[in-house]
Design an enzyme around this catalytic site. Structure first.
Site, PDB file in Angstrom:
ATOM      1  N   ASP A 350       0.852  -1.168   0.000  1.00 56.71           N
ATOM      2  CA  ASP A 350       0.000   0.000   0.000  1.00 56.71           C
ATOM      3  C   ASP A 350       0.890   1.220   0.000  1.00 56.71           C
ATOM      4  O   ASP A 350       2.090   1.127   0.235  1.00 56.71           O
ATOM      5  CB  ASP A 350      -1.024  -0.081   1.135  1.00 56.71           C
ATOM      6  CG  ASP A 350      -0.679   0.738   2.342  1.00 56.71           C
ATOM      7  OD1 ASP A 350      -1.524   1.526   2.762  1.00 56.71           O
ATOM      8  OD2 ASP A 350       0.439   0.574   2.860  1.00 56.71           O
ATOM      9  N   PHE A 419     -14.129  10.065   8.491  1.00 59.13           N
ATOM     10  CA  PHE A 419     -13.536   9.546   7.260  1.00 59.13           C
ATOM     11  C   PHE A 419     -13.686   8.032   7.210  1.00 59.13           C
ATOM     12  O   PHE A 419     -13.567   7.355   8.218  1.00 59.13           O
ATOM     13  CB  PHE A 419     -12.050   9.905   7.213  1.00 59.13           C
ATOM     14  CG  PHE A 419     -11.325   9.188   6.124  1.00 59.13           C
ATOM     15  CD1 PHE A 419     -11.521   9.533   4.804  1.00 59.13           C
ATOM     16  CD2 PHE A 419     -10.461   8.137   6.416  1.00 59.13           C
ATOM     17  CE1 PHE A 419     -10.877   8.860   3.792  1.00 59.13           C
ATOM     18  CE2 PHE A 419      -9.811   7.455   5.404  1.00 59.13           C
ATOM     19  CZ  PHE A 419     -10.021   7.823   4.086  1.00 59.13           C
ATOM     20  N   ARG A 424     -14.208   7.634   1.186  1.00 59.95           N
ATOM     21  CA  ARG A 424     -13.049   8.480   0.910  1.00 59.95           C
ATOM     22  C   ARG A 424     -13.364   9.960   1.140  1.00 59.95           C
ATOM     23  O   ARG A 424     -12.863  10.833   0.447  1.00 59.95           O
ATOM     24  CB  ARG A 424     -12.523   8.224  -0.505  1.00 59.95           C
ATOM     25  CG  ARG A 424     -11.976   6.799  -0.615  1.00 59.95           C
ATOM     26  CD  ARG A 424     -11.262   6.538  -1.906  1.00 59.95           C
ATOM     27  NE  ARG A 424     -12.201   6.488  -2.996  1.00 59.95           N
ATOM     28  CZ  ARG A 424     -12.073   7.126  -4.154  1.00 59.95           C
ATOM     29  NH1 ARG A 424     -11.021   7.864  -4.369  1.00 59.95           N
ATOM     30  NH2 ARG A 424     -12.971   7.008  -5.085  1.00 59.95           N
ATOM     31  N   SER A 426     -14.737  12.960   4.433  1.00 62.49           N
ATOM     32  CA  SER A 426     -15.139  13.245   5.798  1.00 62.49           C
ATOM     33  C   SER A 426     -15.738  14.639   5.790  1.00 62.49           C
ATOM     34  O   SER A 426     -15.688  15.332   4.773  1.00 62.49           O
ATOM     35  CB  SER A 426     -13.936  13.161   6.744  1.00 62.49           C
ATOM     36  OG  SER A 426     -12.951  14.092   6.368  1.00 62.49           O
ATOM     37  N   ASP A 568      -0.214  -1.284   6.292  1.00 62.63           N
ATOM     38  CA  ASP A 568      -0.244  -0.816   7.669  1.00 62.63           C
ATOM     39  C   ASP A 568      -1.642  -0.416   8.108  1.00 62.63           C
ATOM     40  O   ASP A 568      -1.928  -0.332   9.280  1.00 62.63           O
ATOM     41  CB  ASP A 568       0.704   0.373   7.846  1.00 62.63           C
ATOM     42  CG  ASP A 568       0.255   1.589   7.047  1.00 62.63           C
ATOM     43  OD1 ASP A 568      -0.492   1.405   6.067  1.00 62.63           O
ATOM     44  OD2 ASP A 568       0.648   2.704   7.407  1.00 62.63           O
TER      45      ASP A 568
END
Ligand SMILES: Nc1ncnc2c1ncn2[C@@H]1O[C@H](COP(=O)(O)OP(=O)(O)OP(=O)(O)O)[C@@H](O)[C@H]1O
Ligand SMILES: [K+]
Ligand SMILES: [Mg+2]
Length: 734
Positions: A350, A419, A424, A426, A568
């Site tokens: 990622d 969010f 995608r 907020s 992560d």
């Protein structure tokens, strides 16, 4: 109340509170990159002794453990060595009943063979014990400050604090940890930001930043908070913390045989059964020829023929493979993953936090034509007051520097829209003069979609602004406002992130190993393209939701690829779980760490190079020693059978085959047994260190291994047995 742009609401009863900590500015905080430039050779840990060489002292120290493992209940798990142990018992009985130098010599060396096999495993396990001791000390009794009935966003005086032993913490408990205190358990920072010393776990002394909201929220029990104050939601059960798992791992107590290892074990067991049948059926034939053999000779013949070398070393090879990763600061939670790593050909990574430092911060506000910059900054700040993500906090910080000052009083009767990786976006919804206002910020495509759906229009320059930010590798967040005047886009926030230094060279190395790298990111295609080019990945997938990341892995696997994934974020967790090798960054969320089957304590995405090498080394070592073992046994057959039967009437022909000119049948047999035992000890260092892996084709590797270990295995017994025979012939009675 200052209201520069005329649309802001002021209501006293705030339903959404931004805590002082959330709003706290982080003025130019020096953030230590979680991954400093990965040096080519990998770093040495102060805590670990470099692996490889086995000192005689280590062998001696492990001897008691090796003897303890003679327990048949333990031995039975290793069928080949169990047969040797049973043989030792039989020959010992026979030596007691009809004593002779030969019988005692054979039974002593058979026992030694079993002990040597156990020694290999004990030495491999012993290496982790010292490290486990250090970790245990880290885990030692910590007192936790547990918060009762606590919620995110509570004032500091609204909760009660209790001091409880860390061992009493349960998942979903909240604890507060302040500078100088030890984190009492694994969990996720839900409020605040702090510098944390993780050296107790990682051996790396540079402090790291842990913060609420983003992908760097995971904390590990046993680490120390150096600055500030954080609230942590505990995620681990007592006895199942990361440290507990690490201890079990380095001690080898939880190690399970991998499918490959099981298959090899079955093959070895079958070979053993075949040889048992062969040796048993030899007796009637020998009897018919008038050369009936004693039980001692038959057992000795059997032991030399069954694959004792690999049977003795197999488990040590597996333990050493895991250990090699621990030395590189990778905690592999399954041996199967280590093996799979040896065959990986696709790596998905990622972007944010893995390829980049993950410290994405607002750099500037770019309004569309006709919108004042202050309005954009103001709206962006209001949409971010309660956004605990690093992006959200950095927007508040930037707009404050530009003179916009909102606080919770400005933000009333509202609802914060958090969010999510799916939306995608907020933002916030709140009332203004009895009318409703909405602000959204987020990925360009998501915000444009939102505006269009609500009947608003998208100014021509909005897309252009977003694209030009993205083309430079930045992440644009479009900000949209809906009020009496309609739904419209105000402009963009330019988020900047930095690609981890030195990463392109390491990806080139992966390419040389035949591994394709694919970056998967939730970010837009233009940013993805720019970052992909800078980092030097082979391919990328943009606008990936957690589902699309997962789907991409399934696609790759369906195409016959063995896939590794490093990530992560919580949005990476499903993909990490699906990948054959899922490496979670230690800096990441606990969801990611739970999902993967490895954790990299250095949070270095190119660690996969070392992981793959370790996997290949494990597979090659196992293959090489199996080849050696089997060739060795075949050669022993030709070395000793002629010597054994050469003297029998009618078998004189066999005597001519005694090319080695061994002293006598009994010295031939004894030499073979001694050689068989010594080979195990001689190969312990190689089993632990592993056969060196140099990048080359599978075909070359096979040829090389057959050459060295196959040929070596065939020749070694002739030389070894002859040498031992030259000594043993002086033993009286031989
Ligand atoms: N706090 C936020 N508020 C609004 N939008 C955000 C926020 N944080 C990120 N975004 C937008 O949502 C997109 C997707 O975020 P997500 O976390 O899924 O992926 P990412 O972090 O960009 O990439 P990666 O998957 O590589 O970590 C981001 O690219 C950004 O445009
Ligand atoms: K053998
Ligand atoms: Mg992310």
């Amino acid at each position: 109340m200052s209201d520069p742009v005329g649309w802001v609401v002021v209501h006293p009863a705030a339903t959404v509170k931004a805590t002082p900590l959330m709003l706290r500015l982080l003025p130019e905080q020096e953030v230590t990159p979680p991954c400093p430039a990965p040096p080519a050779g990998g770093r040495r840990r102060h805590r670990r002794v470099a692996g490889g060489a086995v000192e005689p002292r280590q062998l001696l120290a492990s001897l008691p453990d090796a003897v303890r493992k003679l327990d048949p209940r333990v031995m039975v798990r290793n069928p080949v060595m169990f047969v040797v142990e049973v043989g030792s018992v039989l020959t010992t009985l026979s030596a007691v009943l009809s004593p002779s130098v030969f019988a005692w010599l054979i039974s002593c060396w058979l026992w030694l063979t079993v002990v040597f096999a156990n020694l290999a495993e004990a030495v491999a396990e012993g290496r982790g014990k010292a490290q486990a001791e250090t970790l245990r000390r880290t885990r030692s009794a910590t007192v936790a400050r547990r918060l009762r009935s606590w919620r995110v966003g509570m004032g500091r005086d609204d909760w009660e604090e209790q001091r409880v032993p860390a061992a009493d913490l349960r998942p979903q408990d909240f604890v507060v940890v302040e500078a100088g205190e030890t984190v009492p358990g694994d969990g996720e920072v839900v409020e605040g930001v702090a510098a944390v010393d993780e050296s107790a776990v990682t051996g790396e002394s540079a402090p790291v930043i842990r913060e609420a909201g983003g992908d760097r929220s995971g904390v590990t029990g046993g680490t120390t908070v150096l600055s500030d104050r954080i609230v942590v939601r505990i995620t681990s059960r007592p006895g199942h913390t990361f440290l507990d798992r690490m201890i079990a791992l380095v001690e080898g107590t939880t190690r399970q045989k991998t499918p490959n290892e099981l298959a090899l074990n079955i093959l070895l067991a079958c070979l053993t059964v075949i040889f048992i049948l062969a040796v048993v059926s030899l007796q009637p034939m020998a009897g018919w020829a008038g050369a009936e053999q004693s039980i001692t000779v038959l057992v000795a013949l059997l032991v030399t023929l069954i694959p004792t070398t690999i049977g003795a070393l197999l488990s040590a090879i597996g333990i050493a493979g895991m250990d090699r990763l621990v030395q590189r600061n990778v905690i592999a939670l399954s041996g199967r993953a280590v093996e799979a790593a040896g065959d990986v050909n696709t790596l998905l990574l990622d972007k944010t936090g893995t390829i980049t430092l993950g410290n994405r911060r607002a750099d500037s506000f770019v309004p569309v034509k006709g919108v004042p910059r202050e309005l954009l900054a103001d709206a962006a700040q209001l949409a971010s007051l309660s956004d605990g993500t690093p992006e959200g906090r950095s927007i508040v910080e930037l707009s404050r520097r530009q003179g916009v000052h909102r606080d919770e009083a400005d933000f009333a009767h509202g609802r914060f829209v958090p969010f999510s990786a799916q939306t995608r976006m907020s933002g916030a919804d709140f009332a203004h003069d009895g009318e409703f206002c909405r602000i959204r910020k987020g990925a360009a495509s998501a915000v444009i979609h939102w505006v269009v759906r609500r009947g608003g229009e998208v100014p021509a320059d909005a897309r252009w602004i977003a694209d030009s930010i993205a083309a430079g590798g930045g992440t644009p967040l479009l900000v949209a406002l809906e009020d009496q005047g309609g739904t419209r886009i105000l402009g963009a926030v330019h988020l900047k992130d930095v690609v981890k230094p030195g990463i392109a060279e390491r990806f080139a190395e992966l390419r040389a190993m035949g591994i394709r790298t694919v970056m998967v990111t939730g970010d837009n295609p233009l940013t993805a393209k720019a970052v992909a080019a800078e980092a030097g990945v082979d391919d990328y997938l943009a606008e990936a939701t957690p589902e699309r990341k997962l789907a991409r892995i399934r696609e790759e696997q369906a195409g016959g690829n063995l896939v590794a994934m490093t990530g992560d974020g919580t949005n990476d967790a499903p993909a990490l779980a699906q990948a054959d090798v899922g490496v979670a960054m230690n800096t990441g969320t606990s969801a990611a760490k739970e999902a993967g089957n490895m954790v990299d304590l250095d949070s270095n995405p190119t660690k996969l190079i070392e992981i793959v090498e370790a996997g290949k080394r494990l597979l090659i070592t196992r293959g090489a020693l199996t080849t050696f073992s089997i060739c060795n046994d075949v050669a022993k057959y030709f070395a000793i059978v002629p010597a054994m039967f050469g003297g029998a009437a009618g078998y004189e022909g066999l005597g001519h085959l005694n090319v080695m000119g061994l002293h006598s049948p009994s010295s031939a047999i004894a030499s073979a047994i001694v050689f068989n035992a010594l080979v195990i000890v001689a190969l312990i260092p190689l089993a632990l260190r592993g056969v060196r892996y140099a990048p080359s084709s599978a075909h070359d590797l096979l040829r090389r291994n057959l050459g060295i270990y196959g040929l070596g295995g065939l020749v070694a017994p002739f030389l070894g047995i002859k040498a031992i025979d030259l000594l043993i012939q002086y033993v009286p009675g031989m």
